[in-house]
Design a protein around this motif. Structure first.
Motif, PDB file in Angstrom:
ATOM      1  N   LEU A  25      68.962  55.296  61.049  1.00  0.00           N
ATOM      2  CA  LEU A  25      70.169  54.478  61.666  1.00  0.00           C
ATOM      3  C   LEU A  25      71.010  55.174  62.660  1.00  0.00           C
ATOM      4  O   LEU A  25      71.348  54.604  63.501  1.00  0.00           O
ATOM      5  N   LYS A  97      65.814  46.939  51.415  1.00  0.00           N
ATOM      6  CA  LYS A  97      66.230  46.068  52.487  1.00  0.00           C
ATOM      7  C   LYS A  97      65.955  44.598  52.255  1.00  0.00           C
ATOM      8  O   LYS A  97      66.866  43.775  52.616  1.00  0.00           O
ATOM      9  N   ASP A 112      75.533  42.080  59.866  1.00  0.00           N
ATOM     10  CA  ASP A 112      74.184  42.895  59.667  1.00  0.00           C
ATOM     11  C   ASP A 112      74.356  44.132  59.132  1.00  0.00           C
ATOM     12  O   ASP A 112      74.427  45.075  59.409  1.00  0.00           O
ATOM     13  N   ASP A 114      73.774  47.116  55.914  1.00  0.00           N
ATOM     14  CA  ASP A 114      72.648  47.967  55.744  1.00  0.00           C
ATOM     15  C   ASP A 114      72.570  48.317  54.197  1.00  0.00           C
ATOM     16  O   ASP A 114      73.777  48.615  53.531  1.00  0.00           O
ATOM     17  N   TRP A 115      71.499  48.134  53.444  1.00  0.00           N
ATOM     18  CA  TRP A 115      71.464  48.329  52.048  1.00  0.00           C
ATOM     19  C   TRP A 115      71.804  49.662  51.604  1.00  0.00           C
ATOM     20  O   TRP A 115      72.400  50.050  50.489  1.00  0.00           O
ATOM     21  N   ASN A 116      71.469  50.663  52.431  1.00  0.00           N
ATOM     22  CA  ASN A 116      71.844  52.104  51.923  1.00  0.00           C
ATOM     23  C   ASN A 116      73.218  52.221  52.248  1.00  0.00           C
ATOM     24  O   ASN A 116      73.718  53.027  51.201  1.00  0.00           O
TER      25      ASN A 116
END
Length: 160
Positions: A25, A97, A112, A114-116
């Motif tokens: 990312l 994700k 949008d 981000d799961w992290n």
């Protein structure tokens, strides 16, 4: 003469990991390769993170602090309205994700996410809650077990 703090590769990596930004990312955001990001963090490499990468991470850290502060203020407000601080809370921990995309409300808000990054935020929130004696139970998202809104009705909201 002003004291100028020297920032190093270890600090760069710490901040990147703390806010939940992966090498991939970071590379996508910065328009470079993941190899470049790894070089920026490698103590044996002569490459250092460029200033715009530091700036982006500083903004991400500031944003994370804003999210955590807001969440904790909301938590205290709800606890005060209920008349007691709970002894524990459940926080989501996203395992993929796909799970995050299905269970978070980001899409409903046109975000949008981000799961992290959501997991990173949840970890910081957990540390702060545990510091005041609230036990954290980590839960996996399940469509059969949606999150709770303030009014206690299921919402599916699980973002950290």
């Amino acid at each position: 003469m002003a004291d100028k703090t020297i920032r190093n590769k270890a600090e760069f990596r710490y901040i990147r990991e703390r806010v939940g930004i992966s090498h991939a990312l970071m590379a996508k955001i910065m328009g470079c390769t993941t190899r470049s990001v790894r070089y920026w963090e490698d103590p044996t490499s002569l490459r250092y993170p460029p200033q715009d990468a530091w700036d982006m991470l500083d903004e991400a850290l500031e944003y994370q602090n804003t999210i955590v502060d807001y969440t904790l203020k909301k938590f205290v407000s709800i606890a005060e309205a209920a008349g007691a601080m709970p002894d524990h809370v459940e926080l989501p921990y996203w395992l993929s994700k796909a799970q995050y995309d299905e269970g978070s409300t980001d899409a409903a808000y046109g975000l949008d996410g981000d799961w992290n990054m959501a997991n990173a935020n949840a970890r910081v929130i957990a540390i702060r809650l545990e510091a005041v004696g609230v036990r954290v139970e980590w839960v996996n998202y399940s469509p059969a077990r949606p999150g709770l809104q303030e009014d206690g009705e299921g919402s599916g909201r699980h973002d950290g």
